[in-house]
Motif scaffolding. Structure first.
Motif, PDB file in Angstrom:
ATOM      1  N   GLN A  48      -4.789   8.098  -3.478  1.00 20.79           N
ATOM      2  CA  GLN A  48      -5.644   7.245  -4.294  1.00 20.79           C
ATOM      3  C   GLN A  48      -6.977   6.995  -3.620  1.00 20.79           C
ATOM      4  OE1 GLN A  48      -4.810   5.685  -7.340  1.00 20.79           O
ATOM      5  NE2 GLN A  48      -3.061   7.073  -7.316  1.00 20.79           N
ATOM      6  N   ASP A  95      -9.043   2.239  -6.395  1.00 16.81           N
ATOM      7  CA  ASP A  95      -7.867   2.315  -7.251  1.00 16.81           C
ATOM      8  C   ASP A  95      -6.671   1.675  -6.564  1.00 16.81           C
ATOM      9  OD1 ASP A  95      -9.271   3.631  -9.223  1.00 16.81           O
ATOM     10  OD2 ASP A  95      -8.797   5.614  -8.436  1.00 16.81           O
ATOM     11  N   LEU A  96      -6.585   1.896  -5.272  1.00 22.20           N
ATOM     12  CA  LEU A  96      -5.516   1.264  -4.494  1.00 22.20           C
ATOM     13  C   LEU A  96      -5.625  -0.256  -4.559  1.00 22.20           C
ATOM     14  CD1 LEU A  96      -4.669   2.620  -0.952  1.00 22.20           C
ATOM     15  CD2 LEU A  96      -3.149   2.160  -2.869  1.00 22.20           C
ATOM     16  N   VAL A  98       0.838  -1.195   0.000  1.00 27.51           N
ATOM     17  CA  VAL A  98       0.000   0.000   0.000  1.00 27.51           C
ATOM     18  C   VAL A  98       0.877   1.251   0.000  1.00 27.51           C
ATOM     19  CG1 VAL A  98      -1.624   1.350   1.378  1.00 27.51           C
ATOM     20  CG2 VAL A  98      -1.973  -1.114   1.101  1.00 27.51           C
ATOM     21  N   THR A 129      -2.640  -2.574  -5.948  1.00 28.69           N
ATOM     22  CA  THR A 129      -1.922  -3.486  -5.061  1.00 28.69           C
ATOM     23  C   THR A 129      -2.325  -4.948  -5.219  1.00 28.69           C
ATOM     24  OG1 THR A 129      -3.603  -3.162  -3.363  1.00 28.69           O
ATOM     25  CG2 THR A 129      -1.663  -1.730  -3.267  1.00 28.69           C
ATOM     26  N   ALA A 142       2.528   1.787  -3.348  1.00 29.12           N
ATOM     27  CA  ALA A 142       1.589   2.272  -4.366  1.00 29.12           C
ATOM     28  C   ALA A 142       1.296   3.750  -4.159  1.00 29.12           C
ATOM     29  CB  ALA A 142       0.299   1.464  -4.317  1.00 29.12           C
ATOM     30  N   LEU A 143       1.144   4.147  -2.903  1.00 31.11           N
ATOM     31  CA  LEU A 143       0.866   5.559  -2.618  1.00 31.11           C
ATOM     32  C   LEU A 143       2.084   6.432  -2.919  1.00 31.11           C
ATOM     33  CD1 LEU A 143      -1.180   5.209   0.691  1.00 31.11           C
ATOM     34  CD2 LEU A 143      -2.039   5.896  -1.555  1.00 31.11           C
TER      35      LEU A 143
END
Lengths: 148, 148
Positions: free
Chosen positions: A49, A53-54, A39, A58, A42-43
């Motif tokens: 996000q 979408d997250l 997480v 992920t 990705a952020l």
DNA sequence: CAATATTACTTGCAAACGCAAGTAACTTCA
DNA sequence: TGAAGTTACTTGCGTTTGCAAGTAATATTG
């Protein structure tokens, strides 16, 4: 009858599992789990996000992610807040602390990537990544087509 | 700062996750879970195995596998029995029913593999598999070397 | 513009997981 | 040969997971 060693899903799964176990134990010292790291990464890579979408970024299932985000918010790594426009959406963003910790772990992450690529040339590495992207894409187009 | 799309562990994980979700749902109609399939595939490919060898083959953690094998034995897919020589070992082998079901699922598995490889040439496919084996190997040598 | 449908999450619940701490069967070695 | 490891699993326990069902906000449609 069935050669596991030539079966792509098997090869992907076991490489992924080893990476997950090895790296997961490594980042434990930072008090972060693998899923949490995913997480955070990705952020860090894509900025704030929405929850869904997250989930796509992920590969974490939505309900699992919902709870995971809750825990991470409680431990101060990120913020969850209602979105401006559509008030059903949840905007997730790293806190300063979360960003700092992510930056630290990224160093370790890159080290592990290099380690996993020992003996592989740059062009082979690119090829490998390109093919993995292709495999991912190939499977995306069939996802929403079960029985009807 | 951090390009997820070029980060190998990410690419492996998301390709693996898609394969797992798509194929996992597919084999549900046979009443088999992904993990169960992994055990069945390993047994089909390598014959009867000790529990710990199965764990290595499937990348499933030993205690998880122990219970999984228990369930599969109860549902008649395989047998667990004490080994001949060393009586601590558990020999796991497919039953006739387990073998039959595995054979059926292998057909589906091969279809999914082909699907995931659309637009990838045979030589690229070989390259991809070879590199995944290499990555797996690279990570194996560092596993048993944490702090001491 | 009010039903009706859809989207974006959240939550209940039962199952599965993984670590750590057992237990039992060998091995080693003094 | 018997006490102290070591190996090969099993089990207790708290956490995480994923599906299905729920809730609330927005879109669509007659």
């Amino acid at each position: 009858m069935f050669d596991l060693g030539q079966y792509l899903p098997y090869l992907i799964n076991r490489a992924g599992a080893r990476l997950a176990v090895a790296f997961g134990q490594e980042i434990r010292r930072h008090g972060v789990t693998l899923q949490e790291w995913r997480v955070m990464a990705a952020l860090a890579a894509h900025g704030a996000q929405r929850l869904s979408d997250l989930a796509a970024l992920t590969s974490i299932e939505l309900s699992t992610l919902s709870r995971l985000i809750g825990r991470m918010a409680r431990s101060g790594l990120l913020t969850r807040s209602r979105a401006e426009g559509d008030r059903r959406e949840i905007a997730v963003r790293l806190t300063a602390r979360g960003t700092g910790l992510t930056r630290t772990i990224i160093t370790t992450a890159k080290r592990y990537e290099r380690l996993s690529l020992r003996g592989i040339s740059k062009s082979e590495e690119d090829q490998l990544k390109r093919l993995l992207v292709r495999v991912y894409g190939n499977l995306g187009t069939l996802e929403p087509a079960p029985q009807r």
